[in-house]
Design a protein around this motif. Structure first.
Motif, PDB file in Angstrom:
ATOM      1  N   VAL A   1       0.070 -13.762  -9.957  1.00 50.55           N
ATOM      2  CA  VAL A   1       1.276 -13.803 -10.791  1.00 50.55           C
ATOM      3  C   VAL A   1       0.880 -14.014 -12.248  1.00 50.55           C
ATOM      4  CG1 VAL A   1       3.370 -15.123 -11.317  1.00 50.55           C
ATOM      5  CG2 VAL A   1       2.777 -14.624  -8.942  1.00 50.55           C
ATOM      6  N   THR A   2      -0.028 -14.966 -12.473  1.00 53.37           N
ATOM      7  CA  THR A   2      -0.485 -15.259 -13.829  1.00 53.37           C
ATOM      8  C   THR A   2      -1.112 -14.025 -14.473  1.00 53.37           C
ATOM      9  OG1 THR A   2      -0.853 -17.551 -13.215  1.00 53.37           O
ATOM     10  CG2 THR A   2      -2.003 -16.757 -15.166  1.00 53.37           C
ATOM     11  N   ALA A   3      -1.970 -13.352 -13.741  1.00 56.25           N
ATOM     12  CA  ALA A   3      -2.618 -12.155 -14.287  1.00 56.25           C
ATOM     13  C   ALA A   3      -1.577 -11.095 -14.631  1.00 56.25           C
ATOM     14  CB  ALA A   3      -3.630 -11.610 -13.284  1.00 56.25           C
TER      15      ALA A   3
ATOM     16  N   GLU B   1       1.628 -11.482 -15.418  1.00 56.38           N
ATOM     17  CA  GLU B   1       2.384 -11.860 -16.621  1.00 56.38           C
ATOM     18  C   GLU B   1       1.561 -11.612 -17.877  1.00 56.38           C
ATOM     19  OE1 GLU B   1       4.933 -15.604 -14.770  1.00 56.38           O
ATOM     20  OE2 GLU B   1       3.079 -15.954 -15.876  1.00 56.38           O
ATOM     21  N   ASN B   2       0.297 -12.007 -17.814  1.00 48.91           N
ATOM     22  CA  ASN B   2      -0.559 -11.834 -18.989  1.00 48.91           C
ATOM     23  C   ASN B   2      -0.695 -10.361 -19.357  1.00 48.91           C
ATOM     24  OD1 ASN B   2      -0.976 -14.544 -19.315  1.00 48.91           O
ATOM     25  ND2 ASN B   2      -2.906 -14.572 -18.173  1.00 48.91           N
ATOM     26  N   MET B   3      -0.778  -9.499 -18.347  1.00 50.43           N
ATOM     27  CA  MET B   3      -0.941  -8.072 -18.624  1.00 50.43           C
ATOM     28  C   MET B   3       0.320  -7.461 -19.213  1.00 50.43           C
ATOM     29  SD  MET B   3      -3.152  -6.872 -15.415  1.00 50.43           S
ATOM     30  CE  MET B   3      -4.832  -7.456 -15.235  1.00 50.43           C
TER      31      MET B   3
ATOM     32  N   ASN C   1       2.373  -9.025 -20.955  1.00 49.58           N
ATOM     33  CA  ASN C   1       2.377  -9.532 -22.321  1.00 49.58           C
ATOM     34  C   ASN C   1       1.358  -8.807 -23.194  1.00 49.58           C
ATOM     35  OD1 ASN C   1       3.615 -11.281 -24.072  1.00 49.58           O
ATOM     36  ND2 ASN C   1       1.945 -12.760 -23.960  1.00 49.58           N
TER      37      ASN C   1
ATOM     38  N   ARG D   1      -1.472 -10.242 -30.064  1.00 54.75           N
ATOM     39  CA  ARG D   1      -0.364 -10.734 -29.249  1.00 54.75           C
ATOM     40  C   ARG D   1      -0.565 -12.182 -28.830  1.00 54.75           C
ATOM     41  NH1 ARG D   1       2.986  -6.646 -26.497  1.00 54.75           N
ATOM     42  NH2 ARG D   1       2.320  -4.654 -27.296  1.00 54.75           N
TER      43      ARG D   1
ATOM     44  N   LEU E   1       4.577 -18.491 -22.402  1.00 55.90           N
ATOM     45  CA  LEU E   1       4.053 -17.958 -21.139  1.00 55.90           C
ATOM     46  C   LEU E   1       2.928 -18.841 -20.597  1.00 55.90           C
ATOM     47  CD1 LEU E   1       4.398 -15.513 -19.282  1.00 55.90           C
ATOM     48  CD2 LEU E   1       2.642 -14.360 -20.603  1.00 55.90           C
TER      49      LEU E   1
ATOM     50  N   GLN F   1       2.620 -20.945 -17.148  1.00 52.10           N
ATOM     51  CA  GLN F   1       1.532 -20.734 -16.201  1.00 52.10           C
ATOM     52  C   GLN F   1       0.802 -22.022 -15.848  1.00 52.10           C
ATOM     53  OE1 GLN F   1      -0.667 -17.726 -18.240  1.00 52.10           O
ATOM     54  NE2 GLN F   1       0.641 -16.069 -17.529  1.00 52.10           N
TER      55      GLN F   1
ATOM     56  N   ARG G   1       8.539 -20.993  -9.848  1.00 52.31           N
ATOM     57  CA  ARG G   1       7.755 -20.057 -10.655  1.00 52.31           C
ATOM     58  C   ARG G   1       7.481 -18.764  -9.907  1.00 52.31           C
ATOM     59  NH1 ARG G   1       4.139 -18.245 -13.976  1.00 52.31           N
ATOM     60  NH2 ARG G   1       2.026 -17.931 -13.221  1.00 52.31           N
TER      61      ARG G   1
ATOM     62  N   ARG H   1      -7.613 -18.255 -19.533  1.00 56.57           N
ATOM     63  CA  ARG H   1      -7.204 -17.214 -18.601  1.00 56.57           C
ATOM     64  C   ARG H   1      -6.356 -16.169 -19.320  1.00 56.57           C
ATOM     65  NH1 ARG H   1      -6.686 -17.704 -12.453  1.00 56.57           N
ATOM     66  NH2 ARG H   1      -6.467 -15.500 -12.066  1.00 56.57           N
ATOM     67  N   ASN H   2      -5.398 -16.652 -20.100  1.00 56.36           N
ATOM     68  CA  ASN H   2      -4.502 -15.763 -20.836  1.00 56.36           C
ATOM     69  C   ASN H   2      -5.262 -14.962 -21.888  1.00 56.36           C
ATOM     70  OD1 ASN H   2      -2.798 -15.691 -23.584  1.00 56.36           O
ATOM     71  ND2 ASN H   2      -1.403 -15.323 -21.875  1.00 56.36           N
TER      72      ASN H   2
ATOM     73  N   THR I   1      -7.618 -12.301 -20.510  1.00 58.07           N
ATOM     74  CA  THR I   1      -6.880 -11.151 -19.986  1.00 58.07           C
ATOM     75  C   THR I   1      -6.405 -10.261 -21.125  1.00 58.07           C
ATOM     76  OG1 THR I   1      -6.085 -12.562 -18.208  1.00 58.07           O
ATOM     77  CG2 THR I   1      -5.016 -10.427 -18.450  1.00 58.07           C
ATOM     78  N   LEU I   2      -5.883 -10.873 -22.180  1.00 57.40           N
ATOM     79  CA  LEU I   2      -5.418 -10.080 -23.321  1.00 57.40           C
ATOM     80  C   LEU I   2      -6.576  -9.297 -23.947  1.00 57.40           C
ATOM     81  CD1 LEU I   2      -2.870 -12.378 -25.213  1.00 57.40           C
ATOM     82  CD2 LEU I   2      -2.456 -10.673 -23.457  1.00 57.40           C
TER      83      LEU I   2
END
Lengths: 330, 312
Positions: A71-73, A75-77, A79, B26, B35, B39, B228, B276-277, B280-281
Motif C-alpha cells: 500500500v505504501t509503495a 501511494e508513493n508511486m 504521488n 514532489r 502522505l 504511512q 488505513r 521509503r517515500n 520511491t520518488l
C-alpha cells in the motif's frame, strides 16, 4: 561553496521536473525484492521501459504477505506521478481499497502474476493461468505413475492464497481426481492425497514438510509442489529417506534452477511461466495509456509450457534444453 | 539539559529531507508530507507503547502481532458476527489490553524477562489471529472502522484523522512522562528498579500499568491499521513488529532503560518513512531503505553507548 550547492540543487530540480514531464512514469510493485521470479520481472520491466522511453519506479513489500508495505509503495508511486501501476498483489483482497483510491485518481492499475479478488479490482490482469499450470503437471504425473494406485503428498503455499489453491486444484483435476474449480480458494483433499502441508514456497520449509509427511505416509509415490524450491526441499527429504527413485515430483514455475533440476532428474516435470513477458506487456500497456489514453482490460494469459526430460505418450511437453532458453533466475 | 544524542535523530531526519528535496520536486510538498505521516501512523502509534516499555528497560516483541489480532477481532466481529461497530472496536481494544496485562503479569509476578515473555505472546497472538480469521482477509468493513483513515482539508493539504489521533497521543504521552509522578516513576524504574523500590515507588504496579497501557495503544494502532488499508488483514503487523522497535531506537531511547524522549520515537518512525517515500520518488529500489535503516540503527545504539561511557 554555498552558492555552488544552490545552483546544483536548482539544476537537479529543473532536470527532475523536465524528465518527469517528458517520460511516462510506470510503477512496478512486486511481492518482495529478492525472489528471482520478481527480480526477473523487474528486469523485463526495466528493459521494456528503456526501449519505449518510459520511467520505471519499483517497490515491494518486505516479505510475502506484507500488504501494508505494498500500500505504501502504491501511494508513493501515485504521488510520484505514475499513471500506470503494475502490481503482483501479496494479498488479493487486502490491497483492493488502496487500488481503488489510485484508480479513482485516473491511474491505470494492472495486476501481474496473480489476480486481485475479485479480479475486476484492477483494470487488467497479465498472468499465468495457474489452474492450467497445475492441470499440465497433474496429467503428466498420472501417465508417469502408470496404473499404480496414487499416494499423493501436496506441498502447498500457505493458507488462503488463490495461486496456491489454483495450482493445487489444477493438479488434482489434471490427475483425474475430484477437484474444486479454478475460482475456489479451498484446497481439494481427495482420499488419494495422503498428506498435505504448507511449504511457504521455501526450500527449507519444503524439506521439513516432506520429512513430516514421510513419517506419516511412507508409501507416497507422487509429490505435488507449489514451486521448485519446495520441490528441491522435497527431494532432499526423499533422498535422506532413500526414496528418491520411486517418487514422482512435479512442480510449477520454470526458473532456471528449477529447469536444471528437471535435467538432473530431481523434478520429473514442471510448468513454466513467463514473468518477463508479463512485465514487458505491462509496461507496453502503460506507455499506450500515457500516449493514447486507452486502458488495458480483461485477462491476458501469458502462457505456460510443460517441461519434462522424459516425454510421455499423449502429453505435450518441451525438454529442459528448450526450457533453459526461456527460464529466469540464475 | 538534553544530551547531544537527543538532537541526533532530528538532524538525521532533516538531512534526509534536504537530500530528497534536491532529488525530486514532489518530495517537498505538503501533500507528500501528509502522505508520509499517514504511512508511519501505525508504526508511530505502536512505538508509543514500545517506548514506554523500553524506558522501563524491557522490550515488547509481541506489539505487531497483538495489533494484528486486535484488527482481526474488530473486523470479524463487525462484519461477520453483526456486532455494532463501536462494540466491536471496544472488544478489539479489550483483547490487546488483555495481552498487555498478561505480558505485564508474567514480567512482574513470575519475573520472566520481557524478551522471553513477549516472544511467547507474539507467537500466541499470531496463531490466534490466523485461527480466528482462517487466514482470510476481512473486507466490506463498516464506516466506523475506517473513519480514522478519512482525511479532511487543512490549508492546501489533506490530513487524516488517524494522524491527528497519533499526534495527540504523542503529546499526551510526552506530557505524562514529563509532568506527572507516574511518568517520572517509569524513568526511575528503568534506571534502577531496586533503587526505585527503596525510594517507595511501587515498581510492580508501574510495570504492570506500562504493559497494560502499551496493549491498549496497540489496540488503537490496530484501528489505525484497519482504517488505513480498509480491510482486516491477518498478515498485518509482521513488519511493524520490528519497525516499532527500530523507530524507538532511532529516536534515541536507550535500550538499557531510563533514558529517552518519547517524541524521538515519532522522529524515528518518520526517518524510516521518509527514506521509503524518498527512495520511491527517486525510483530507487526499497532494499536501500533497509540498508540505510540498518546502518542508522547501529549508529543510534552506538551513540547511546558512547554517551553513556562519556558520562561516567
Amino acid at each position: 561553496m554555498r552558492s555552488a550547492l544552490l545552483v546544483l540543487t536548482a539544476t537537479a530540480f529543473a532536470a527532475g521536473a523536465l524528465a518527469q514531464q517528458q517520460q511516462p512514469v510506470i510503477g512496478l510493485i512486486t511481492k518482495t525484492e529478492t525472489n528471482p521470479f520478481f527480480v526477473k520481472m523487474k528486469e523485463g520491466a526495466q528493459q521494456a521501459a528503456q526501449a519505449k522511453g518510459g520511467k520505471l519506479l519499483t517497490g515491494a513489500g518486505k516479505a510475502d504477505g506484507d500488504n501494508a508495505g505494498q500500500v505504501t509503495a502504491l501511494e508513493n508511486m501515485v504521488n510520484a506521478g505514475a499513471k500506470t501501476i503494475l502490481i503482483t498483489p501479496s494479498d488479493s483482497k487486502a490491497i483492493l481499497p488502496a487500488i481503488q483510491k489510485a484508480r479513482a485518481k485516473g491511474v491505470q492499475v494492472i495486476a501481474l502474476d496473480s489476480p486481485t479478488d475479485p479480479a475486476d479490482g484492477t483494470d487488467a490482469l497479465f498472468a499465468t493461468d495457474n489452474y492450467q499450470a497445475g492441470v499440465l503437471i497433474g496429467e503428466y504425473a498420472k501417465v508417469a505413475l502408470g496404473g499404480k494406485p496414487a499416494k499423493i503428498v501436496t506441498l502447498d503455499l500457505f493458507p488462503g492464497h488463490p495461486v496456491g489453491a489454483q495450482r493445487h486444484n489444477g493438479f488434482l483435476k489434471g490427475f483425474g481426481l475430484a477437484a474444486p474449480d479454478a475460482k475456489s480458494n479451498d484446497l481439494g483433499r481427495p482420499a488419494e492425497v495422503v498428506c498435505a502441508a504448507d511449504s511457504y514456497g521455501d526450500q527449507a520449509k519444503g524439506q521439513t514438510a516432506m520429512e513430516n509427511c514421510l513419517q506419516k505416509s511412507p508409501e507416497v509415490n507422487v509429490v505435488y509442489t507449489i514451486n521448485e524450491p519446495a520441490a528441491a526441499g522435497a527431494y532432499q527429504a526423499l533422498k535422506k529417506a532413500g526414496k528418491e527413485k520411486g517418487v514422482i515430483v512435479v512442480s510449477v514455475d520454470g526458473g532456471c534452477a528449477g529447469v536444471r533440476n528437471v535435467q538432473a532428474g530431481v523434478i520429473a516435470a514442471t510448468s513454466q511461466q513467463y514473468p518477463l513477458k508479463m512485465a514487458a506487456m505491462g509496461v507496453e500497456a502503460g506507455i499506450a495509456y500515457a500516449n493514447g489514453g486507452k486502458k488495458a482490460s480483461g485477462y491476458t494469459d501469458t502462457g505456460v509450457a510443460l517441461i519434462a526430460d522424459k516425454p510421455l505418450p499423449g502429453i505435450q511437453s518441451i525438454d529442459a534444453k528448450q526450457g533453459l532458453a526461456l527460464c529466469w533466475g540464475k | 539539559m538534553p544530551p547531544l544524542t537527543a538532537l541526533g535523530p532530528f538532524v538525521a531526519l532533516l538531512a534526509a529531507c534536504l537530500f530528497f528535496a534536491t532529488q525530486n520536486d514532489r518530495f517537498l510538498t505538503a501533500q507528500n508530507f501528509s502522505l508520509v505521516l499517514q504511512q508511519v501512523m501505525v508504526v508511530g502509534l505502536i512505538a508509543i507503547g514500545q517506548t514506554l516499555i523500553i524506558l522501563t528497560a524491557g522490550i515488547d516483541l509481541s506489539c505487531g502481532m497483538v495489533m494484528a489480532l486486535g484488527g482481526i477481532v474488530m473486523s470479524k466481529l463487525a462484519v461477520e458476527s453483526g456486532v455494532p461497530p463501536a462494540l466491536a472496536i471496544a472488544c478489539g481494544l479489550a483483547v490487546t489490553t488483555l495481552f498487555g496485562i498478561v505480558n505485564g503479569l508474567l514480567v512482574t509476578r513470575i519475573k520472566l524477562p520481557s524478551f522471553i515473555v513477549t516472544l511467547g505472546t507474539m507467537n500466541i497472538a499470531f496463531a490466534l489471529t490466523q485461527l480466528y480469521s482462517s487466514s482470510q482477509t476481512v473486507t466490506n468493513l463498516p464506516d466506523a472502522l475506517t473513519a480514522l483513515g478519512e482525511t479532511f482539508k487543512l490549508g492546501g493539504t489533506e490530513v487524516s484523522w488517524g494522524v491527528v489521533l497519533m499526534l495527540a497521543l504523542y503529546f499526551i504521552a510526552w506530557l505524562a512522562l514529563r509532568e506527572t509522578a507516574p511518568g517520572r516513576h517509569v524513568y526511575a524504574v528503568g534506571n534502577n528498579a531496586e533503587a526505585a523500590r527503596l525510594t517507595g515507588i511501587p515498581v510492580r504496579r508501574v510495570l504492570l500499568a506500562v504493559y497494560a497501557i502499551a496493549g491498549l495503544l496497540y489496540g488503537v494502532a490496530s484501528l489505525l491499521s484497519v482504517a488505513r488499508t480498509g480491510v482486516g488483514d491477518p498478515n498485518a503487523g509482521q513488519t511493524e513488529n520490528l519497525d516499532a522497535i527500530t523507530a524507538v531506537v532511532l529516536g534515541g531511547t536507550s535500550l538499557f532503560g531510563g533514558r529517552g524522549v518519547i517524541l524521538g520515537s515519532l522522529v524515528g518512525a518518520l526517518i524510516v518513512g521518509v527514506f521509503r517515500n524518498g527512495l520511491t520518488l527517486m525510483g530507487v529500489s526499497s532494499v536501500y531503505q533497509i540498508l540505510v535503516t540498518g546502518i542508522l540503527v547501529i549508529l543510534a545504539v552506538a551513540m547511546d553507548q558512547l554517551s553513556r561511557r562519556g558520562g561516567r
